[in-house]
Design an enzyme around this catalytic site. Sequence first.
Site, PDB file in Angstrom:
ATOM      1  N   ASP A   8       0.742  -1.085   0.107  1.00 60.98           N
ATOM      2  CA  ASP A   8      -0.050   0.073   0.214  1.00 60.98           C
ATOM      3  C   ASP A   8       0.979   1.094  -0.011  1.00 60.98           C
ATOM      4  O   ASP A   8       2.217   1.228  -0.186  1.00 60.98           O
ATOM      5  CB  ASP A   8      -1.154  -0.149   1.172  1.00 60.98           C
ATOM      6  CG  ASP A   8      -0.326   0.433   2.446  1.00 60.98           C
ATOM      7  OD1 ASP A   8       0.768   0.371   2.676  1.00 60.98           O
ATOM      8  OD2 ASP A   8      -1.183   0.233   3.335  1.00 60.98           O
ATOM      9  N   CYS A  65       3.561  -2.646   3.868  1.00 60.82           N
ATOM     10  CA  CYS A  65       2.513  -1.602   4.414  1.00 60.82           C
ATOM     11  C   CYS A  65       3.013  -0.743   5.296  1.00 60.82           C
ATOM     12  O   CYS A  65       4.127  -0.879   5.473  1.00 60.82           O
ATOM     13  CB  CYS A  65       1.029  -2.160   4.770  1.00 60.82           C
ATOM     14  SG  CYS A  65       1.183  -3.017   6.245  1.00 60.82           S
ATOM     15  N   THR A  67       3.237  -0.920   8.629  1.00 58.27           N
ATOM     16  CA  THR A  67       3.756  -1.575   9.596  1.00 58.27           C
ATOM     17  C   THR A  67       4.187  -2.997   9.150  1.00 58.27           C
ATOM     18  O   THR A  67       4.814  -3.709   9.793  1.00 58.27           O
ATOM     19  CB  THR A  67       2.729  -1.899  10.848  1.00 58.27           C
ATOM     20  OG1 THR A  67       1.460  -2.536  10.151  1.00 58.27           O
ATOM     21  CG2 THR A  67       2.427  -0.318  11.549  1.00 58.27           C
ATOM     22  N   HIS A  98      11.344 -21.982  11.033  1.00 58.02           N
ATOM     23  CA  HIS A  98      10.602 -22.757  11.700  1.00 58.02           C
ATOM     24  C   HIS A  98       9.078 -22.679  11.260  1.00 58.02           C
ATOM     25  O   HIS A  98       8.118 -23.490  11.336  1.00 58.02           O
ATOM     26  CB  HIS A  98      10.341 -22.006  13.125  1.00 58.02           C
ATOM     27  CG  HIS A  98      11.658 -22.187  13.972  1.00 58.02           C
ATOM     28  ND1 HIS A  98      11.495 -22.018  15.563  1.00 58.02           N
ATOM     29  CD2 HIS A  98      12.867 -22.407  13.604  1.00 58.02           C
ATOM     30  CE1 HIS A  98      12.985 -22.580  15.721  1.00 58.02           C
ATOM     31  NE2 HIS A  98      13.628 -22.370  14.767  1.00 58.02           N
ATOM     32  N   HIS A 133       8.991 -28.837  13.178  1.00 59.10           N
ATOM     33  CA  HIS A 133       8.316 -27.763  12.509  1.00 59.10           C
ATOM     34  C   HIS A 133       7.490 -28.139  11.478  1.00 59.10           C
ATOM     35  O   HIS A 133       6.346 -27.285  11.188  1.00 59.10           O
ATOM     36  CB  HIS A 133       9.358 -26.714  11.761  1.00 59.10           C
ATOM     37  CG  HIS A 133      10.488 -26.595  12.581  1.00 59.10           C
ATOM     38  ND1 HIS A 133      10.172 -25.762  14.155  1.00 59.10           N
ATOM     39  CD2 HIS A 133      11.827 -26.780  12.721  1.00 59.10           C
ATOM     40  CE1 HIS A 133      11.394 -25.680  14.642  1.00 59.10           C
ATOM     41  NE2 HIS A 133      12.402 -26.294  13.866  1.00 59.10           N
TER      42      HIS A 133
HETATM   43  C1  RB5 Z   1      -2.123   3.044   6.363  1.00 52.55           C
HETATM   44  O1  RB5 Z   1      -1.944   4.273   6.780  1.00 52.55           O
HETATM   45  C2  RB5 Z   1      -1.640   2.017   7.411  1.00 52.55           C
HETATM   46  O2  RB5 Z   1      -2.825   1.799   8.247  1.00 52.55           O
HETATM   47  C3  RB5 Z   1      -1.296   0.760   6.687  1.00 52.55           C
HETATM   48  O3  RB5 Z   1       0.024   0.883   5.729  1.00 52.55           O
HETATM   49  C4  RB5 Z   1      -0.730  -0.248   7.481  1.00 52.55           C
HETATM   50  O4  RB5 Z   1       0.270   0.145   8.528  1.00 52.55           O
HETATM   51  C5  RB5 Z   1      -1.660  -0.913   8.377  1.00 52.55           C
HETATM   52  O5  RB5 Z   1      -1.364  -2.268   9.043  1.00 52.55           O
END
Ligand code: RB5
Length: 149
Positions: A8, A65, A67, A98, A133
């Site tokens: 994203d 994304c 995170t 694992h 595993h």
């Molecule tokens: C987008 O702002 C953010 O929420 C997305 O990139 C991600 O971190 C979601 O888990």
Amino acid sequence: MKIAIGCDHGGFILKQGILDFLKQREIEVTDFGTFDEKSVDYPVYGKKVAQAVASGEADKGILLCGTGIGISIAANKVRGIRAAVVTDEFCAEACKAHNNANVLALGGRVVSPELAVKLVAVWLDTEFGGERHQRRIDMISDIEAETMK
Ligand code: RB5
């Protein structure tokens, strides 16, 4: 080997460095987007890459994304997907050794582009350990069989 990649807007910053690295290794890549930093919804890209891996169209997937968390949660809703969010080399190695993670998820707001490439390399270069595993992964597949229609 074929790799499917998707991100994203929050993960876009990591994508080009990873694409360059995969090209250096002469790995075939399908890029499912997104292709700029305009705001989009991460489940769309998590699903596309997960389906490419689950169907065998790609051998592995990379998802990015902000995170790595949201897009990995989305991918893990597809049967057969084991998407792991990692932020350090120990976990990049362990998720293959694992958990035989078939999708690696990284956060563009968490890891640098340089570290992201390193984590992809460690994940690709680590062998799955098998044995106990594999038994545990089979137990995860049993959960899917019990709970997914
Ligand atoms: C987008 O702002 C953010 O929420 C997305 O990139 C991600 O971190 C979601 O888990």
